[in-house]
Design a protein around this motif. Structure first.
Motif, mmCIF file in Angstrom:
data_model
loop_
_atom_site.group_PDB
_atom_site.id
_atom_site.type_symbol
_atom_site.label_atom_id
_atom_site.label_comp_id
_atom_site.label_asym_id
_atom_site.label_seq_id
_atom_site.Cartn_x
_atom_site.Cartn_y
_atom_site.Cartn_z
ATOM 1 N N ILE A 185 4.769 5.693 -14.653
ATOM 2 C CA ILE A 185 3.338 6.002 -14.598
ATOM 3 C C ILE A 185 2.560 4.867 -13.950
ATOM 4 O O ILE A 185 1.634 5.090 -13.156
ATOM 5 C CB ILE A 185 2.795 6.284 -16.018
ATOM 6 N N GLN A 186 2.936 3.621 -14.282
ATOM 7 C CA GLN A 186 2.274 2.469 -13.669
ATOM 8 C C GLN A 186 2.480 2.469 -12.163
ATOM 9 O O GLN A 186 1.575 2.123 -11.398
ATOM 10 C CB GLN A 186 2.805 1.174 -14.269
ATOM 11 N N GLY A 187 3.675 2.874 -11.723
ATOM 12 C CA GLY A 187 3.958 2.943 -10.294
ATOM 13 C C GLY A 187 3.083 3.968 -9.601
ATOM 14 O O GLY A 187 2.572 3.731 -8.506
ATOM 15 N N VAL A 188 2.896 5.114 -10.248
ATOM 16 C CA VAL A 188 2.041 6.162 -9.688
ATOM 17 C C VAL A 188 0.608 5.659 -9.557
ATOM 18 O O VAL A 188 -0.026 5.789 -8.499
ATOM 19 C CB VAL A 188 2.069 7.423 -10.581
ATOM 20 N N ILE A 189 0.094 5.065 -10.641
ATOM 21 C CA ILE A 189 -1.290 4.579 -10.648
ATOM 22 C C ILE A 189 -1.492 3.485 -9.612
ATOM 23 O O ILE A 189 -2.490 3.476 -8.879
ATOM 24 C CB ILE A 189 -1.664 4.049 -12.051
ATOM 25 N N THR A 190 -0.547 2.551 -9.549
ATOM 26 C CA THR A 190 -0.654 1.441 -8.601
ATOM 27 C C THR A 190 -0.775 1.937 -7.170
ATOM 28 O O THR A 190 -1.552 1.410 -6.370
ATOM 29 C CB THR A 190 0.576 0.515 -8.717
ATOM 30 N N ASN A 191 -0.013 2.974 -6.836
ATOM 31 C CA ASN A 191 -0.042 3.502 -5.474
ATOM 32 C C ASN A 191 -1.259 4.373 -5.213
ATOM 33 O O ASN A 191 -1.966 4.201 -4.208
ATOM 34 C CB ASN A 191 1.240 4.296 -5.204
ATOM 35 N N VAL A 192 -1.533 5.304 -6.126
ATOM 36 C CA VAL A 192 -2.639 6.248 -5.925
ATOM 37 C C VAL A 192 -3.987 5.549 -5.941
ATOM 38 O O VAL A 192 -4.896 5.896 -5.188
ATOM 39 C CB VAL A 192 -2.600 7.352 -7.008
ATOM 40 N N ALA A 193 -4.129 4.531 -6.809
ATOM 41 C CA ALA A 193 -5.421 3.856 -6.964
ATOM 42 C C ALA A 193 -5.672 2.783 -5.912
ATOM 43 O O ALA A 193 -6.640 2.034 -6.017
ATOM 44 C CB ALA A 193 -5.522 3.234 -8.360
ATOM 45 N N ASN A 194 -4.821 2.715 -4.907
ATOM 46 C CA ASN A 194 -5.018 1.763 -3.820
ATOM 47 C C ASN A 194 -5.734 2.471 -2.670
ATOM 48 O O ASN A 194 -5.126 3.283 -1.964
ATOM 49 C CB ASN A 194 -3.672 1.215 -3.342
ATOM 50 N N PRO A 195 -7.021 2.194 -2.459
ATOM 51 C CA PRO A 195 -7.778 2.902 -1.419
ATOM 52 C C PRO A 195 -7.243 2.673 -0.018
ATOM 53 O O PRO A 195 -7.474 3.475 0.880
ATOM 54 C CB PRO A 195 -9.197 2.340 -1.580
ATOM 55 N N LYS A 196 -6.506 1.581 0.171
ATOM 56 C CA LYS A 196 -5.932 1.324 1.496
ATOM 57 C C LYS A 196 -4.919 2.402 1.868
ATOM 58 O O LYS A 196 -4.729 2.707 3.048
ATOM 59 C CB LYS A 196 -5.268 -0.055 1.521
ATOM 60 N N ASN A 197 -4.266 2.972 0.863
ATOM 61 C CA ASN A 197 -3.301 4.033 1.135
ATOM 62 C C ASN A 197 -3.989 5.287 1.663
ATOM 63 O O ASN A 197 -3.431 6.018 2.483
ATOM 64 C CB ASN A 197 -2.502 4.369 -0.130
ATOM 65 N N ILE A 198 -5.206 5.536 1.178
ATOM 66 C CA ILE A 198 -5.975 6.683 1.670
ATOM 67 C C ILE A 198 -6.238 6.519 3.162
ATOM 68 O O ILE A 198 -6.011 7.436 3.961
ATOM 69 C CB ILE A 198 -7.311 6.802 0.912
ATOM 70 N N LEU A 199 -6.715 5.333 3.533
ATOM 71 C CA LEU A 199 -7.018 5.062 4.933
ATOM 72 C C LEU A 199 -5.750 5.090 5.781
ATOM 73 O O LEU A 199 -5.758 5.548 6.924
ATOM 74 C CB LEU A 199 -7.705 3.702 5.053
ATOM 75 N N PHE A 200 -4.643 4.605 5.204
ATOM 76 C CA PHE A 200 -3.378 4.590 5.944
ATOM 77 C C PHE A 200 -2.934 6.007 6.285
ATOM 78 O O PHE A 200 -2.580 6.300 7.435
ATOM 79 C CB PHE A 200 -2.293 3.899 5.118
ATOM 80 N N TYR A 201 -2.963 6.890 5.313
ATOM 81 C CA TYR A 201 -2.522 8.266 5.555
ATOM 82 C C TYR A 201 -3.412 8.965 6.571
ATOM 83 O O TYR A 201 -2.940 9.743 7.398
ATOM 84 C CB TYR A 201 -2.503 9.050 4.243
ATOM 85 N N LEU A 202 -4.705 8.685 6.497
ATOM 86 C CA LEU A 202 -5.632 9.319 7.430
ATOM 87 C C LEU A 202 -5.428 8.839 8.859
ATOM 88 O O LEU A 202 -5.616 9.598 9.808
ATOM 89 C CB LEU A 202 -7.069 9.047 6.996
ATOM 90 N N SER A 203 -5.047 7.582 9.017
ATOM 91 C CA SER A 203 -4.900 7.017 10.362
ATOM 92 C C SER A 203 -3.482 7.119 10.907
ATOM 93 O O SER A 203 -3.279 7.193 12.123
ATOM 94 C CB SER A 203 -5.333 5.543 10.355
ATOM 95 N N PHE A 204 -2.488 7.136 10.016
ATOM 96 C CA PHE A 204 -1.091 7.079 10.451
ATOM 97 C C PHE A 204 -0.473 8.454 10.701
ATOM 98 O O PHE A 204 0.058 8.727 11.782
ATOM 99 C CB PHE A 204 -0.270 6.322 9.415
ATOM 100 N N LEU A 205 -0.546 9.336 9.736
ATOM 101 C CA LEU A 205 0.116 10.635 9.850
ATOM 102 C C LEU A 205 -0.355 11.479 11.039
ATOM 103 O O LEU A 205 0.482 12.060 11.753
ATOM 104 C CB LEU A 205 -0.051 11.436 8.551
ATOM 105 N N PRO A 206 -1.674 11.565 11.296
ATOM 106 C CA PRO A 206 -2.136 12.403 12.407
ATOM 107 C C PRO A 206 -1.598 11.976 13.772
ATOM 108 O O PRO A 206 -1.583 12.785 14.712
ATOM 109 C CB PRO A 206 -3.660 12.238 12.351
ATOM 110 N N GLN A 207 -1.149 10.722 13.904
ATOM 111 C CA GLN A 207 -0.616 10.252 15.175
ATOM 112 C C GLN A 207 0.687 10.965 15.554
ATOM 113 O O GLN A 207 1.070 10.993 16.726
ATOM 114 C CB GLN A 207 -0.356 8.748 15.113
ATOM 115 N N PHE A 208 1.358 11.544 14.558
ATOM 116 C CA PHE A 208 2.648 12.197 14.803
ATOM 117 C C PHE A 208 2.604 13.691 14.494
ATOM 118 O O PHE A 208 3.639 14.337 14.401
ATOM 119 C CB PHE A 208 3.728 11.533 13.945
ATOM 120 N N ALA A 209 1.410 14.219 14.331
ATOM 121 C CA ALA A 209 1.269 15.637 13.995
ATOM 122 C C ALA A 209 0.231 16.292 14.888
ATOM 123 O O ALA A 209 -0.780 15.687 15.234
ATOM 124 C CB ALA A 209 0.867 15.801 12.534
ATOM 125 N N SER A 210 0.516 17.539 15.231
ATOM 126 C CA SER A 210 -0.447 18.330 15.963
ATOM 127 C C SER A 210 -1.347 18.992 14.932
ATOM 128 O O SER A 210 -0.990 20.011 14.336
ATOM 129 C CB SER A 210 0.269 19.397 16.809
#
Length: 209
Positions: free
Chosen positions: A114-139
């Motif tokens: 549970i701590q691992g889930v919270i640590t990852n989900v509660a990191n706002p940098k991950n939100i920005l990463f997914y928004l900027s990284f994934l679309p580069q490889f997806a139509s």
């Protein structure tokens, strides 16, 4: 396929990003070395689950909403930062008695997960990463847009799980030698505590842009 392009480059880029030292890496290593391999694996699974949660959020568009909402972004940032500081303070105040591998089965693995889930989900940098990284490889245009993001994000989560499981496995090999070294464990607790507090403070000053 599925609206995905340059998949090999995506995997290589994901590995480089995941392998870079960060909050997740520090968390998994500290749990694995301090509490044993099972705890490290549980923490790894938690972080991977957090990555999958971000995948779902990105797929349905919630990450975009969160990144554009100052209030929501700030709330997540504060929760994540304070949580890391809390973990850091606990490590600093912990009185180490050495690592006892025989007792690792008594450690509540669900807690580390549970701590691992919270640590990852509660990191706002991950939100920005997914928004900027994934679309580069997806139509992202057309009916395959959401499916492409889901496949890429799920692949990323799987790589997270495999990487941190390997990191846990090899890092805990030293546990057999260091389990009775009280000085080592005191230093480990203090250093990891300071690092967590520093990362928490860094999160608190993170800006959306």
């Amino acid at each position: 396929m599925f609206g995905i392009h340059d998949f090999t480059l995506f995997v290589i880029s994901a590995l480089i990003f995941i392998a870079a030292p960060g909050i997740d890496a520090v968390f998994v290593l500290s749990r694995g070395i301090s509490n044993g391999r099972a705890s490290g694996m549980a923490a790894s699974a938690g972080v991977a689950t957090g990555a999958f949660v971000h995948t779902i959020l990105s797929t349905v568009g919630l990450s975009l909403i969160l990144s554009q909402s100052v209030t929501l972004f700030t709330a997540i940032k504060i929760i994540g930062g304070l949580y890391l500081i809390y973990i850091g303070i606990k490590s600093l105040l912990k009185k180490s008695k050495g690592i006892d591998i025989k007792k690792t089965s008594d450690v509540p693995l669900r807690k580390h997960y549970i701590q691992g889930v919270i640590t990852n989900v509660a990191n706002p940098k991950n939100i920005l990463f997914y928004l900027s990284f994934l679309p580069q490889f997806a139509s992202t245009n057309g009916e395959n847009g959401s499916l492409a993001l889901l496949v890429l994000g799920s692949t990323f989560a799987l790589i997270v799980l495999l990487w941190y499981s390997l990191v846990t496995y090899f890092s805990t090999l030293a546990t057999k030698t260091l389990k009775d070294n009280k000085t080592f464990n005191i230093i480990l607790d203090k250093v990891s505590g300071i690092v967590f507090i520093a990362l928490g403070l860094k999160l608190l000053v993170t800006k959306p842009n």
